[in-house]
Design an enzyme around this catalytic site. Sequence first.
Site, PDB file in Angstrom:
ATOM      1  N   CYS A 109       0.871  -1.223   0.165  1.00  0.00           N
ATOM      2  CA  CYS A 109      -0.030   0.136  -0.121  1.00  0.00           C
ATOM      3  C   CYS A 109       0.733   1.213  -0.050  1.00  0.00           C
ATOM      4  O   CYS A 109       1.516   1.597  -1.160  1.00  0.00           O
ATOM      5  CB  CYS A 109      -0.822  -0.037   1.156  1.00  0.00           C
ATOM      6  SG  CYS A 109      -2.481   0.838   0.657  1.00  0.00           S
ATOM      7  N   HIS A 131      -3.637  -5.247   0.582  1.00  0.00           N
ATOM      8  CA  HIS A 131      -2.906  -5.805   1.791  1.00  0.00           C
ATOM      9  C   HIS A 131      -2.978  -7.437   1.547  1.00  0.00           C
ATOM     10  O   HIS A 131      -3.833  -7.829   2.280  1.00  0.00           O
ATOM     11  CB  HIS A 131      -3.606  -5.357   2.994  1.00  0.00           C
ATOM     12  CG  HIS A 131      -3.338  -3.704   3.332  1.00  0.00           C
ATOM     13  ND1 HIS A 131      -2.387  -3.242   3.896  1.00  0.00           N
ATOM     14  CD2 HIS A 131      -4.057  -2.775   2.744  1.00  0.00           C
ATOM     15  CE1 HIS A 131      -2.534  -2.069   4.094  1.00  0.00           C
ATOM     16  NE2 HIS A 131      -3.491  -1.629   3.266  1.00  0.00           N
ATOM     17  N   GLU A 174      -1.459  -9.165   3.371  1.00  0.00           N
ATOM     18  CA  GLU A 174      -1.263 -10.044   4.677  1.00  0.00           C
ATOM     19  C   GLU A 174      -2.372 -10.202   5.244  1.00  0.00           C
ATOM     20  O   GLU A 174      -2.589 -11.292   6.272  1.00  0.00           O
ATOM     21  CB  GLU A 174      -0.433  -8.790   5.526  1.00  0.00           C
ATOM     22  CG  GLU A 174      -1.023  -7.496   5.933  1.00  0.00           C
ATOM     23  CD  GLU A 174      -1.149  -6.643   5.142  1.00  0.00           C
ATOM     24  OE1 GLU A 174      -0.826  -6.887   3.777  1.00  0.00           O
ATOM     25  OE2 GLU A 174      -1.322  -5.484   5.498  1.00  0.00           O
TER      26      GLU A 174
HETATM   27  N1  GLN Z   1      -2.004   6.430   2.852  1.00  0.00           N
HETATM   28  C1  GLN Z   1      -2.143   5.842   1.679  1.00  0.00           C
HETATM   29  C2  GLN Z   1      -3.366   6.116   0.697  1.00  0.00           C
HETATM   30  O1  GLN Z   1      -4.370   6.458   1.591  1.00  0.00           O
HETATM   31  C3  GLN Z   1      -1.649   4.492   1.949  1.00  0.00           C
HETATM   32  C4  GLN Z   1      -2.797   3.544   2.876  1.00  0.00           C
HETATM   33  C5  GLN Z   1      -2.027   2.440   3.174  1.00  0.00           C
HETATM   34  O2  GLN Z   1      -1.045   2.208   3.367  1.00  0.00           O
HETATM   35  N2  GLN Z   1      -3.124   1.667   4.060  1.00  0.00           N
HETATM   36  O3  GLN Z   1      -3.660   5.757  -0.107  1.00  0.00           O
END
Ligand code: GLN
Length: 547
Positions: free
Chosen positions: A380, A519, A521
């Site tokens: 992310c 994600h 994970e």
């Molecule tokens: N802050 C970033 C976004 O909102 C990444 C979010 C995250 O890593 N879950 O896109």
Amino acid sequence: MARYIFITGGVVSSLGKGLASAALGALLQARGFSVRLRKLDPYLNVDPGTMSPFEHGEVFVTDDGAETDLDLGHYERFTGVPARMTDSVSSGRIYSNVLEKERRGDYLGKTIQVVPHVTNEIKDFLAVGDDEVDFMLCEIGGTVGDIEGLPFFEAIRQFSHDRPRGQCIFMHLTLLPYLAASGELKTKPTQHSVKELQSIGIAPDILVCRSEHPIPEKEREKIALFCNVRKEAVVAAYDLSSIYEAPLAYHREGLDQAVLDAFGISPAPRPDLSKWEDVYDRILHTDGEVNIAIVGKYTQLEDAYKSIKEALTHGGMANRVKVNVAWVDAEVFDQADAAPYLEGYHAILVPGGFGERGTEGKIKAAEFARTRKIPYLGICLGMQMAVIEAARNVAGLATAGSEEFDHEAGKKRFEPVVYHLKEWVQGNQKVTRRTDDAKGGTMRLGAYDAVLKDGSKVAAVYGSTAIDERHRHRYEVDIKYREKLENAGLCFSGMSPDGRLPEIVEWQDHPWFIGVQFHPELKSKPFAPHPLFADFVRAALDASRLV
Ligand code: GLN
């Protein structure tokens, strides 16, 4: 109609109720039953989405896009049953539903009270999907006696009366403190905690007692007598070297048998624990170890990256190696050379995160991994940082950055290679968000499909070109920079099915450098390690053999 097991805690918090619930779920599955696990949290936040990871740990996201308590992650990791939006609720959500109904006039002008309106709302939540499984395990957060928890306790008491006799049982977790001076385990706090439960009309059927020392037979008898439970239903929970030993350990102590006895299920189907024996064997018998740096922001509280830590452990199990995780605070080298902090690790993982703090350090970590050919997994925000690094240092876009940070700073400092997404497609539907939406619930959340490029590293890792993974973010890599970045060597190897949203990037001339917008994970299990984590650890192992 499902049988219900209500799991409560007393004496102190953090006793491992979530783990006990998850392990019990796994044991019931091992005996051939279907299960679903639920969490009821007494706090007043509507959901954990806007709670600080420093305070509350990670936010676990479900396929259907709910932001939930990290205990739901335990439940999924132990049972493999994907959690749903309807498996997690807080007092805040319950009250908010009740107040919304009141405003809508649903209660026809009646006086709204905790009993019955709030408790009915909780009971409705408990009953959702009760025809789908054999057992519904419902964990109440906090400890008995907490002021916010009372409506939940009252609701489960009523619920057990509403159902036919024998359909609901209560399992209570407590602590037996050890007094070194007298060399004794003390049962009094457990007795008090059970009294507290009884005073609100709940008589536990099973007591799970956490203890650092073996519980002598006579203490067990005493607990049974004073707490009004059967002796066999006093189950010991000793400290474990790994959480994945929990199903085997609880089985050894007779927890699943006690539960089946409490429901009068006889003869009890024999359990098949081979899956858990294999899992535990992979933890006990490892050959070698790898050192992986997690370069993040919330490094003081490991729970903030709970699922990542677990997924790395699963990756280690897939390769039969021990994974040592080092928590590295990215902010420390925001303005300094990253090398002294990152040298010596076999792989680098940059996890998700929000806000600008520490991001220059994360960009440096991506650069370090790219130039030194160290395996890198960006998740992310970690993927976004890798893209910004590529844009700045390879594609010649010196001022590349993310709109997220300009939005915070209120002025335009960066060329927005990562920008705020305001419209996307989910299934066949268009979803729109405005920049000024309130903080809660404005993200791209939950499972989305991605299409992987044939011949890419990531397609080989997954062994497939069609995947779906869970998302939780506001910002996206802007597709308009694709050509520039691909010319620089950063391959866009995974895209949303409509081809508009970059989901995965990878450096082609690098042993293992993958950034994912989602994600992974969240979907890893000890008995089914996520392919990205399994292969990332394998790459780290290769790297460890080079040094
Ligand atoms: N802050 C970033 C976004 O909102 C990444 C979010 C995250 O890593 N879950 O896109």
